[in-house]
Motif scaffolding. Structure first.
Motif, PDB file in Angstrom:
ATOM      1  N   UNK A 142      21.383  -2.522 -28.647  1.00 29.54           N
ATOM      2  CA  UNK A 142      22.034  -1.837 -27.301  1.00 29.54           C
ATOM      3  C   UNK A 142      21.375  -0.205 -27.286  1.00 29.54           C
ATOM      4  N   UNK A 143      21.270   0.297 -28.732  1.00 32.28           N
ATOM      5  CA  UNK A 143      20.676   1.599 -28.757  1.00 32.28           C
ATOM      6  C   UNK A 143      19.403   1.784 -28.209  1.00 32.28           C
ATOM      7  N   UNK A 144      18.592   0.532 -28.061  1.00 36.40           N
ATOM      8  CA  UNK A 144      17.355   0.531 -27.378  1.00 36.40           C
ATOM      9  C   UNK A 144      17.739   0.880 -25.733  1.00 36.40           C
ATOM     10  N   UNK A 145      18.705   0.127 -25.412  1.00 36.88           N
ATOM     11  CA  UNK A 145      19.296   0.431 -23.933  1.00 36.88           C
ATOM     12  C   UNK A 145      19.603   1.692 -23.648  1.00 36.88           C
ATOM     13  N   UNK A 150      15.782  -0.068 -11.620  1.00 35.46           N
ATOM     14  CA  UNK A 150      16.727  -1.144 -12.028  1.00 35.46           C
ATOM     15  C   UNK A 150      16.369  -1.496 -13.454  1.00 35.46           C
ATOM     16  N   UNK A 151      16.866  -1.082 -14.470  1.00 30.44           N
ATOM     17  CA  UNK A 151      16.154  -1.229 -15.865  1.00 30.44           C
ATOM     18  C   UNK A 151      16.699  -2.735 -16.360  1.00 30.44           C
ATOM     19  N   UNK A 152      15.917  -3.258 -17.087  1.00 29.66           N
ATOM     20  CA  UNK A 152      16.561  -4.812 -17.632  1.00 29.66           C
ATOM     21  C   UNK A 152      16.496  -4.676 -19.092  1.00 29.66           C
ATOM     22  N   UNK A 153      16.275  -5.809 -19.796  1.00 27.18           N
ATOM     23  CA  UNK A 153      16.328  -5.907 -21.296  1.00 27.18           C
ATOM     24  C   UNK A 153      17.437  -5.463 -21.880  1.00 27.18           C
ATOM     25  N   UNK A 154      17.420  -4.545 -22.977  1.00 29.34           N
ATOM     26  CA  UNK A 154      18.740  -4.046 -23.669  1.00 29.34           C
ATOM     27  C   UNK A 154      19.416  -3.187 -22.356  1.00 29.34           C
ATOM     28  N   UNK A 155      18.930  -2.398 -21.661  1.00 29.41           N
ATOM     29  CA  UNK A 155      19.347  -1.489 -20.771  1.00 29.41           C
ATOM     30  C   UNK A 155      20.516  -2.653 -20.003  1.00 29.41           C
ATOM     31  N   UNK A 156      20.456  -3.741 -19.680  1.00 33.86           N
ATOM     32  CA  UNK A 156      21.399  -4.483 -18.692  1.00 33.86           C
ATOM     33  C   UNK A 156      22.281  -5.502 -19.752  1.00 33.86           C
ATOM     34  N   UNK A 157      22.086  -5.132 -21.053  1.00 35.12           N
ATOM     35  CA  UNK A 157      23.007  -6.222 -22.042  1.00 35.12           C
ATOM     36  C   UNK A 157      24.316  -5.468 -21.781  1.00 35.12           C
ATOM     37  N   UNK A 158      25.237  -6.514 -21.657  1.00 33.12           N
ATOM     38  CA  UNK A 158      26.641  -6.307 -21.517  1.00 33.12           C
ATOM     39  C   UNK A 158      27.492  -6.902 -22.798  1.00 33.12           C
ATOM     40  N   UNK A 159      28.128  -5.835 -23.559  1.00 27.67           N
ATOM     41  CA  UNK A 159      28.731  -6.270 -24.824  1.00 27.67           C
ATOM     42  C   UNK A 159      29.762  -6.987 -24.417  1.00 27.67           C
ATOM     43  N   UNK A 160      30.136  -8.218 -25.354  1.00 29.89           N
ATOM     44  CA  UNK A 160      31.389  -8.883 -25.199  1.00 29.89           C
ATOM     45  C   UNK A 160      32.581  -7.999 -25.699  1.00 29.89           C
ATOM     46  N   UNK A 176      12.122   7.918 -26.679  1.00 35.13           N
ATOM     47  CA  UNK A 176      10.778   7.460 -26.130  1.00 35.13           C
ATOM     48  C   UNK A 176      10.419   6.294 -27.069  1.00 35.13           C
ATOM     49  N   UNK A 177      10.545   6.130 -28.331  1.00 37.90           N
ATOM     50  CA  UNK A 177       9.882   5.090 -29.251  1.00 37.90           C
ATOM     51  C   UNK A 177      10.889   3.982 -29.089  1.00 37.90           C
ATOM     52  N   UNK A 178      12.362   4.263 -29.049  1.00 38.51           N
ATOM     53  CA  UNK A 178      13.190   3.042 -28.900  1.00 38.51           C
ATOM     54  C   UNK A 178      13.089   2.274 -27.441  1.00 38.51           C
ATOM     55  N   UNK A 179      12.656   3.037 -26.454  1.00 33.97           N
ATOM     56  CA  UNK A 179      12.557   2.680 -25.126  1.00 33.97           C
ATOM     57  C   UNK A 179      11.082   1.879 -25.409  1.00 33.97           C
ATOM     58  N   UNK A 180      10.189   2.436 -25.839  1.00 32.80           N
ATOM     59  CA  UNK A 180       8.711   1.688 -26.037  1.00 32.80           C
ATOM     60  C   UNK A 180       9.112   0.089 -26.747  1.00 32.80           C
ATOM     61  N   UNK A 181       9.818   0.109 -27.811  1.00 35.31           N
ATOM     62  CA  UNK A 181      10.137  -1.078 -28.480  1.00 35.31           C
ATOM     63  C   UNK A 181      11.128  -1.911 -27.544  1.00 35.31           C
ATOM     64  N   UNK A 182      11.526  -1.646 -26.715  1.00 38.26           N
ATOM     65  CA  UNK A 182      12.266  -2.494 -25.755  1.00 38.26           C
ATOM     66  C   UNK A 182      11.478  -3.190 -24.921  1.00 38.26           C
ATOM     67  N   UNK A 183      10.151  -2.943 -24.820  1.00 40.84           N
ATOM     68  CA  UNK A 183       9.252  -3.599 -23.904  1.00 40.84           C
ATOM     69  C   UNK A 183       9.115  -4.958 -24.104  1.00 40.84           C
TER      70      UNK A 183
END
Length: 548
Positions: free
Chosen positions: A37-40, A111-121, A184-191
Motif C-alpha cells: 500500500x505504501x508503494x501506492x 489513472x494509476x493501477x497496481x498498488x495505487x488501485x488496491x483497496x484495503x479490506x 520516486x524509488x517506491x513508485x519505481x518498485x511498483x512497476x
C-alpha cells in the motif's frame, strides 16, 4: 509467509513457517501488505511532486511504514492493522493531492493501477490473506528470482535509509529532496517491467541517496548533542536502582535522563546505544552510569539478569521473557504484544516507577573501562600524526571491522580476525558488531589506540568521511589506501550502507558471515567482477590475502 530480509533467515533461503526473529506469519504478511500500500501512496505522491505538490504527512508516513517493517521492530498485529488503515487513508490523501495539482496545472490526472488501485479490506483476516499475495516469493514467481532479488535489495536498502531519515526527523532535521527520493524509488518498485542492468543502477543510486540521509542524521546528532569525543566508559554496573536503554534513539535517552534527574536511578546504555556515552550533551548527566551488556541478540539473558526497568527505543527487540515482561517498555515504532508502549508524549513515568519498584544492583561490580568516541572529528584531528606514522612504517594497515551482530554461528570470525591483526595495524569499528571484540585490549601505536570505536551503524557516514580524509591526506583515492573493509550484516540498515559503499566504488570488501539470500549468484558475480566484493573465508586466509 516468506521473508528473507535478514542474515539469519531460515536455512539461508527464507523463513516460511515462523520468523527466526520471532515474528508470526500474520505479522509478516501484514508487513508485506503495508509495503504494498505504501508503494501506492508513493505512486501518487511522486506524481504530485512532479507538479510541485508536497504534503509532509504523506512524506513522513512512507518513511515510518518502511521503518516499521525492518527486522525486530514491530511484532504487534493490532498496531500493524492501525498502520495499514492509516496507509489506506494516506493513499487517498495522496491521490487527492495529485488530482488537485493536475487541476491547478491544467493536466488530466493519470489513472494509476497496481498498488495505487488496491483497496484495503475492513477486517484483519482479509488483510492477512491479501498480504500472502504480495510476499517476495509471490513476486518472484512473476519476475523471476534474480530480478525479484534485486527489487528486494533496493527495497531493503530503502528500509534502512528510512530508519536513518526517521531518526533525523525526530531531531527536527528534514530534507524535502530525501522524501522525494523515497517516493520516486517506491513508485519505481511498483512497476511491472524490470531489467537486471536497470535494477543494479537503481540500487547504486539508492546508495548515493543513503549517503545524503546519513549526512542529514549526522548533522542532526552533532548539532544537538555535539561531536562525540574520546570517553572512558564503565561497562560494569554500580550499586543502585537502574534503567537500561536499548535501540538507537538519542532523543529518547535524553528525555529519560531529564525525567530521572534527582530520582536516584542510574541509566545504562545497551547495544547500539553505547556510543551515546561519548556525546557531550548526553554524558554531562551524572546518572548516565555506563553501558550494560552487549549486542542485541544477547538481550533475553542480559535483561533477565538486569534488576531494573528496560526501555526499547527502536529496532532490536526480541520476544521478552516472562521474567521481565512487566518491566520492559517500548516507544516510537518498536512494539511487542502485551508490552507497555510509551506514546508520542514521551512520559516515561511507567518506566521510572518500574525501576523504583525493582531491586536494582545490590553492589558495585568489579570496574571495567573501555574507551569510545572516535568519530570523524576526533580521528581527523590527528590525521596528520596518523599519516606520519604510516609514512614512518609504524602503521602498516587499517581495518574497518564492523556492522551488525547476530546470533547465528560463524560470527566468531570477527573476534578472531580482530585479535589476529598485527600490532602495527589500526582497527576502526562501528555498529553492534564491535561487541565481538570491543572489550578486549589492543594497545596503542604512539598514543593512537589500535581500536577506534566510530559509533553506531548510523555513524557509517563518519567512517566514510574518515576514509576520504585519509585519502586526501595521502593524495590518493580510498581504494589506494592501506585500508580493508571487513563487514558483518544482519538487517536492512546494513544493506543501505553496503549500497552506499558500492556506489562510492569501494573495492575488495569482504562480507559475512553469509551472503544475502536475496542477492542471487548472477548479481553477486557482477559485483565481484566490478568491485571484487567477496565473501569472508577464514581469518587466517583473509589476513594473508590482505597483508601478503
Amino acid at each position: 509467509m516468506y521473508c528473507y530480509q535478514c542474515e539469519q533467515t531460515a536455512k539461508g533461503t527464507g523463513c516460511t513457517a515462523f520468523g527466526v526473529c520471532g515474528k508470526s506469519p500474520e505479522i509478516s504478511d501484514l508487513q508485506d501488505l503495508l509495503i504494498h500500500i505504501s508503494k501506492g501512496v508513493s505512486m501518487y505522491a511522486h506524481k504530485a511532486r512532479e507538479l510541485d505538490a508536497i504534503d509532509s504527512d504523506i512524506d513522513l508516513f512512507v518513511v515510518k511504514a518502511l521503518f516499521t517493517t525492518i527486522t525486530n521492530v514491530n511484532f504487534d498485529e493490532e498496531r500493524m492493522e492501525t498502520m495499514l488503515k492509516e496507509a489506506s487513508r494516506m493513499k487517498e490523501k495522496a491521490k487527492l493531492l495529485y488530482e488537485k495539482a493536475c487541476e491547478k496545472s491544467g493536466k488530466n490526472p493519470e489513472n494509476l493501477g497496481g498498488p495505487a488501485a488496491y483497496a484495503l479490506p475492513d477486517n484483519r483476516d482479509d488483510m492477512i490473506r491479501d498480504g500472502e499475495k504480495v510476499t517476495p516469493e509471490a513476486w518472484s514467481q512473476k519476475h523471476g528470482e534474480v530480478v525479484q532479488g534485486l527489487r528486494d535489495l533496493i527495497l531493503f536498502g530503502l528500509k534502512g535509509s528510512a530508519a536513518y531519515a526517521d531518526h533525523a526527523h525526530v531531531l527536527g532535521m528534514d530534507d524535502p529532496a530525501i522524501y522525494g527520493f523515497f517516493h520516486e524509488f517506491m513508485a519505481y518498485l511498483s512497476g511491472e517491467n524490470f531489467t537486471v542492468d536497470d535494477l543494479v543502477a537503481k540500487a547504486m543510486e539508492a546508495g548515493k541517496w543513503n549517503i545524503s540521509v546519513m549526512e542529514l542524521l549526522d548533522k542532526a546528532n552533532t548539532s544537538i548533542y555535539g561531536h562525540p569525543e574520546p570517553t572512558k566508559v564503565r561497562v560494569t554496573p554500580v550499586k543502585g536502582k537502574a534503567i537500561v536503554v536499548s535501540g538507537h534513539d538519542l532523543q529518547d535517552l535524553e528525555l529519560l535522563l531529564k525525567q530521572t534527574e534527582g530520582k536516584g536511578i542510574n541509566i545504562y546504555t545497551h547495544g547500539e546505544m553505547l556510543p551515546c556515552l561519548a556525546y557531550p550533551e548526553l554524558k554531562k548527566y551524572k546518572h548516565l552510569a555506563g553501558n550494560y551488556g552487549g549486542a542485541w541478540q544477547d538481550q533475553r539473558e542480559e535483561f533477565d539478569r538486569f534488576p531494573g526497568a528496560i526501555l526499547m527505543t527502536t529496532n532490536c527487540i526480541q520476544k521478552p521473557k516472562d521474567s521481565y515482561k512487566d518491566r520492559i517498555f517500548t516507544t516510537g515504532l518498536v512494539a511487542w504484544p502485551g508490552v507497555t508502549h510509551i506514546d508520542e508524549e514521551k512520559d516515561f513515568t511507567p518506566v521510572i516507577e518500574a525501576a523504583l519498584k525493582a531491586p536494582g544492583f545490590a553492589e558495585d561490580a568489579p570496574e571495567h573501562i573501555i574507551t569510545i568516541g572516535f568519530a570523524r572529528n576526533t580521528v581527523m584531528s590527528v590525521a596528520g600524526k596518523v599519516v606520519d606514522l604510516v609514512k614512518a612504517g609504524k602503521i602498516r594497515h587499517f581495518f574497518l571491522i564492523g556492522g551488525c551482530d547476530g546470533a547465528k554461528p560463524g560470527r566468531s570470525y570477527y573476534t578472531d580476525f580482530a585479535t589476529m591483526t598485527p600490532k602495527d595495524t589500526i582497527i576502526l569499528t562501528l555498529a553492534c558488531g564491535k561487541y565481538r571484540f570491543n572489550k578486549l585490549e589492543f594497545g596503542e601505536i604512539e598514543g593512537i589506540p589500535r581500536l577506534l570505536d566510530v559509533g553506531q551503524c548510523n555513524d557509517a557516514y563518519s567512517a566514510v568521511r574518515i576514509a576520504m580524509a585519509l585519502a586526501e591526506a595521502f593524495n590518493t583515492d580510498v581504494n589506494s589506501l592501506p585500508l580493508s573493509l571487513i563487514l558483518s550484516w544482519y538487517e536492512q540498515k546494513a544493506v543501505c550502507i553496503l549500497l552506499s559503499l558500492l556506489y562510492l566504488g569501494i573495492k575488495n570488501m569482504r562480507l559475512g558471515p553469509t551472503l544475502p539470500a536475496f542477492v542471487k549468484q548472477p548479481v553477486f558475480d557482477v559485483l565481484h567482477e566490478k568491485l571484487n566484493l567477496m565473501a569472508i573465508t577464514t581469518p587466517e586466509e583473509d589476513l594473508r590475502a590482505i597483508l601478503g
